[in-house]
Design an enzyme around this catalytic site. Structure first.
Site, short mmCIF file in Angstrom:
data_model
loop_
_atom_site.label_atom_id
_atom_site.label_comp_id
_atom_site.label_asym_id
_atom_site.label_seq_id
_atom_site.Cartn_x
_atom_site.Cartn_y
_atom_site.Cartn_z
N HIS A 65 0.83 -1.21 0.00
CA HIS A 65 0.00 0.00 0.00
C HIS A 65 0.86 1.26 0.00
CE1 HIS A 65 -4.34 -1.23 0.83
NE2 HIS A 65 -3.69 -2.37 0.63
N THR A 194 -0.76 -15.70 -0.11
CA THR A 194 -0.50 -16.97 0.56
C THR A 194 -0.41 -16.79 2.08
OG1 THR A 194 0.95 -18.91 0.60
CG2 THR A 194 2.03 -16.79 0.38
#
Length: 331
Positions: A65, A194
């Protein structure tokens, strides 16, 4: 056609610029000014990960981000005040877990005791993300260091700069290619799912009243959908309710995410779309069967992320505190 042409030009420009940016950063940047930098980082992230196992996923997401919105400059860490709404409080960033912010703060505090005013918060985020990936079983990749922290952080700058679960695959691909990434690099980066988790509100539209003919998204494996509906049944009362992105091995960095997507266990709508779209499906299949290739490509793509619009020299600063500018007038 014009948009695609511009994206292609930008991609070529990034390829030409990548070696130059790398040369501005140096893996040994703190060798003389803060010799224990890497050791302190490893010790700090290991202690935090042991205390809170969700730290790895939270920090990796914080890093993405930060870098995808304005560059790898720690702008996402700035706390808003009465004069400025910081990037941290943009709608897309409100779901960022506190564990990512916390591990950065812990590392900064330790480094300020060891070598005051030397290590940037942006280098801390990038290094913490890398070290945590390694700590939970993922690949090591070398990072250049020497980033400076941003002098600006504005929530408005984050609008439409980061992929969301409800976007089409065209929209997701456009965001990544506009940053200079190939589709294969994008798929490798999405493999970060994951580890970590997503809040129920991000995929609830797939569970309840999905369409006139189906209560839940038929792309979900039925047993998986049933489990999610039970888990998220009170999500509107408790917005913090969440599910692991990888239901099989949620605390291990591996290629299970890609195997899950093929089995109807992709949590987010964009996860399922990746196995349907002819541009992304071949890479999902490749990484599902070849973990070594996934690790290699993920490491390469992460290095590209880590140099997005970095600030060096006088274009930034080394913050005393990661959540505020050194000059309070800066915004």
């Amino acid at each position: 056609m014009i948009c695609k042409y511009k994206s292609h030009i930008l991609f070529l420009f990034f390829l030409a610029l990548f070696p130059f940016i790398q040369s501005k950063l140096n893996p040994n940047y703190y060798e003389k000014t803060c010799p224990r930098f890497l050791d302190i980082m490893k010790e700090t992230v290991a202690a935090k990960q042991q205390l809170t196992p969700t730290t790895a996923g939270a920090t990796l997401r914080l890093f993405f981000h930060d870098c995808m919105i304005g560059g790898c400059d720690a702008s996402v860490l700035i706390t808003s005040n009465s004069f400025n709404k910081g990037e941290r409080d943009a709608d897309i960033n409100l779901s960022l877990s506190g564990d990512g912010f916390d591990v950065v703060t812990r590392a900064k505090n330790m480094l300020e005791l060891e070598c005051p005013g030397i290590v940037s918060c942006s280098d801390i985020i990038a290094t913490a993300a890398r070290d945590l990936v390694v700590l939970v079983g993922g690949p090591f990749y070398e990072l250049g260091l020497g980033r400076k922290d941003s002098l600006v952080s504005r929530a408005i700058d984050a609008e439409n700069k980061y992929p969301t679960p409800t976007m089409t695959m065209n929209q997701v691909i456009d965001i990544f290619t506009s940053k200079g990434f190939t589709i294969q690099e994008m798929v490798a980066l999405v493999g970060a799912h994951t580890i970590g988790f997503s809040h129920c509100k991000e995929f609830s539209h797939r569970l309840y009243n999905f369409s006139k003919t189906a209560e839940t998204d038929p792309k979900y494996k039925p047993e998986f959908a049933a489990g999610l509906k039970k888990l998220c049944q009170n999500y509107q009362k408790d917005p913090s309710m969440s599910a692991y992105n990888d239901v099989m091995t949620p605390k291990k960095f591996d290629n299970m995410y890609f195997k899950n997507v093929k089995r109807g266990l992709g949590l987010l709508a964009t996860d399922s779309l990746m196995f349907e779209d002819k541009r992304t499906k071949p890479f999902v299949e490749l990484y599902a069967t070849n973990e070594s290739k996934f690790f290699e490509d993920f490491g390469h793509a992460m290095r590209k992320v880590s140099v997005l619009n970095v600030k060096v020299g006088k274009k930034g600063e080394v913050r005393n505190r990661c959540d505020s500018f050194n000059n309070l007038d800066t915004n």
